[in-house]
Every structure is written in C-alpha cells, then in structure tokens.
Design a protein around this motif. Structure first.
Motif, PDB file in Angstrom:
ATOM      1  N   PHE A 192       1.448 -13.492  -3.038  1.00  0.00           N
ATOM      2  CA  PHE A 192       0.933 -13.972  -1.592  1.00  0.00           C
ATOM      3  C   PHE A 192      -0.610 -13.915  -1.386  1.00  0.00           C
ATOM      4  O   PHE A 192      -1.245 -12.899  -1.566  1.00  0.00           O
ATOM      5  CB  PHE A 192       1.458 -13.143  -0.259  1.00  0.00           C
ATOM      6  N   PRO A 193      -1.231 -15.065  -0.842  1.00  0.00           N
ATOM      7  CA  PRO A 193      -2.692 -15.108  -0.559  1.00  0.00           C
ATOM      8  C   PRO A 193      -2.778 -14.075   0.586  1.00  0.00           C
ATOM      9  O   PRO A 193      -1.935 -13.668   1.500  1.00  0.00           O
ATOM     10  CB  PRO A 193      -2.841 -16.434   0.065  1.00  0.00           C
ATOM     11  N   PRO A 194      -4.167 -13.272   0.340  1.00  0.00           N
ATOM     12  CA  PRO A 194      -5.207 -13.740  -0.559  1.00  0.00           C
ATOM     13  C   PRO A 194      -5.128 -13.043  -1.746  1.00  0.00           C
ATOM     14  O   PRO A 194      -6.252 -13.026  -2.244  1.00  0.00           O
ATOM     15  CB  PRO A 194      -6.222 -13.206   0.528  1.00  0.00           C
ATOM     16  N   HIS A 195      -3.818 -12.633  -2.348  1.00  0.00           N
ATOM     17  CA  HIS A 195      -3.866 -12.075  -3.682  1.00  0.00           C
ATOM     18  C   HIS A 195      -4.556 -10.639  -3.877  1.00  0.00           C
ATOM     19  O   HIS A 195      -5.541 -10.733  -4.730  1.00  0.00           O
ATOM     20  CB  HIS A 195      -4.195 -13.243  -4.873  1.00  0.00           C
ATOM     21  N   SER A 196      -4.721  -9.859  -2.913  1.00  0.00           N
ATOM     22  CA  SER A 196      -5.383  -8.637  -3.007  1.00  0.00           C
ATOM     23  C   SER A 196      -4.390  -7.643  -2.682  1.00  0.00           C
ATOM     24  O   SER A 196      -3.271  -7.734  -1.955  1.00  0.00           O
ATOM     25  CB  SER A 196      -6.264  -8.445  -1.640  1.00  0.00           C
ATOM     26  N   TRP A 197      -4.423  -6.425  -3.536  1.00  0.00           N
ATOM     27  CA  TRP A 197      -3.675  -5.430  -3.572  1.00  0.00           C
ATOM     28  C   TRP A 197      -3.506  -4.700  -2.279  1.00  0.00           C
ATOM     29  O   TRP A 197      -4.562  -4.386  -1.539  1.00  0.00           O
ATOM     30  CB  TRP A 197      -3.930  -4.377  -4.664  1.00  0.00           C
ATOM     31  N   HIS A 198      -2.204  -4.372  -2.054  1.00  0.00           N
ATOM     32  CA  HIS A 198      -1.902  -3.537  -0.489  1.00  0.00           C
ATOM     33  C   HIS A 198      -1.878  -2.100  -0.751  1.00  0.00           C
ATOM     34  O   HIS A 198      -2.016  -1.416   0.252  1.00  0.00           O
ATOM     35  CB  HIS A 198      -0.838  -4.060   0.252  1.00  0.00           C
TER      36      HIS A 198
END
Length: 151
Positions: free
Chosen positions: A81-87
């Motif tokens: 899922f954009p923005p493709h940053s780790w949660h």
C-alpha cells in the motif's frame, strides 16, 4: 499462527505457485532488524523457520512487541500500500530462514494479472486486519488500566 497470516491458508494454491518462483532464500541471526517503522517498505518475507517479533515504537518507552510470527507467516504488509512505508518494526527472536520477495516485482505481477492481484490484496488485507486487532489488544494489555479483558 493464524489462518489469515499463513501463506498456505491465506493464498490459494494456484497463486502460491505463481508467487514462489519470485522468492529467494535468506537467513538472519537472532536479533537482526528486518525493518524499522517509517522506513521504505521494499520487500516482504514468509518465515520458513524461526520467529520474528513485530514491534511498535512508543515514545518514551521501550518498543512494544505486538506479535510473534513463525512458520509460513507473512512478515510485512506495508509494501503493498502506498506510500510503501513500514507501519511497525520487526526483529528476529531466533535464527530465521525465510523466503524474501522484492515488493516492486510482486506489485508488477499483481498489475499484470488482476486475479492474482486480487488474491494477493485479499490475503494482505486479512493480514492487516489481524495485525490491527493484535496491536489493539497488545496496547490495551500494556497501557489500559484493566488491560484488554481478552485474557
């Protein structure tokens, strides 16, 4: 381990067969950081052996371990899922052998074959829902006055 987060139960066989040729085998020692919250999510893993702890940064405190993942489980969903940053963050708690996937390559496969893309999206969506619930329960256990009440 839950049916929503394992490869075998979460993704139909025909799509597993399509995904697995894109895997590469990797190994990690105990204590290896796979990813950090907020950084670029450009890959994901399926655990073959060992365990990986998912953790959440809590300001002013030690990171809260949300869940431990083992055999067959998907490590990482933020790549989808954009923005493709780790949660979340992830660290091995034992030696780990895993299959590693390049996120961009899998996203291309998803775009080329809408049925494959749908199957991946449903599987990853189930993982997200499971992790959200696990996070809620764990944070309530840690910080609510009476815990989550789930025990």
């Amino acid at each position: 381990m839950t049916s929503t987060t394992t490869l075998a139960a979460g993704l139909p066989a025909e799509y597993r067969e399509r995904l697995m040729p894109h895997a590469r085998e990797v190994s990690f020692e105990t204590g290896a950081r796979l990813f950090e919250e907020g950084r670029r999510a450009d890959r994901f893993w399926i655990v073959r052996t060992g365990t990986v702890a998912l953790d959440l940064h809590v300001p002013g405190r030690r990171a809260a371990v949300i869940e431990s993942l083992g055999h067959g489980e998907l490590v990482g969903w933020s790549w989808h899922f954009p923005p493709h940053s780790w949660h979340l963050g992830a660290e091995t708690t034992s030696p780990v052998r895993a299959w590693e996937f390049d996120a961009e390559a899998v996203r291309v496969l998803c775009a080329e074959d809408p049925d494959f893309g749908h199957a991946i999206a449903v599987w990853v969506g189930r993982v997200v829902a499971h992790r959200l619930h696990a996070t809620r329960v764990r944070l309530l256990d840690l910080y609510a006055p009476y815990g989550s009440g789930s025990g």
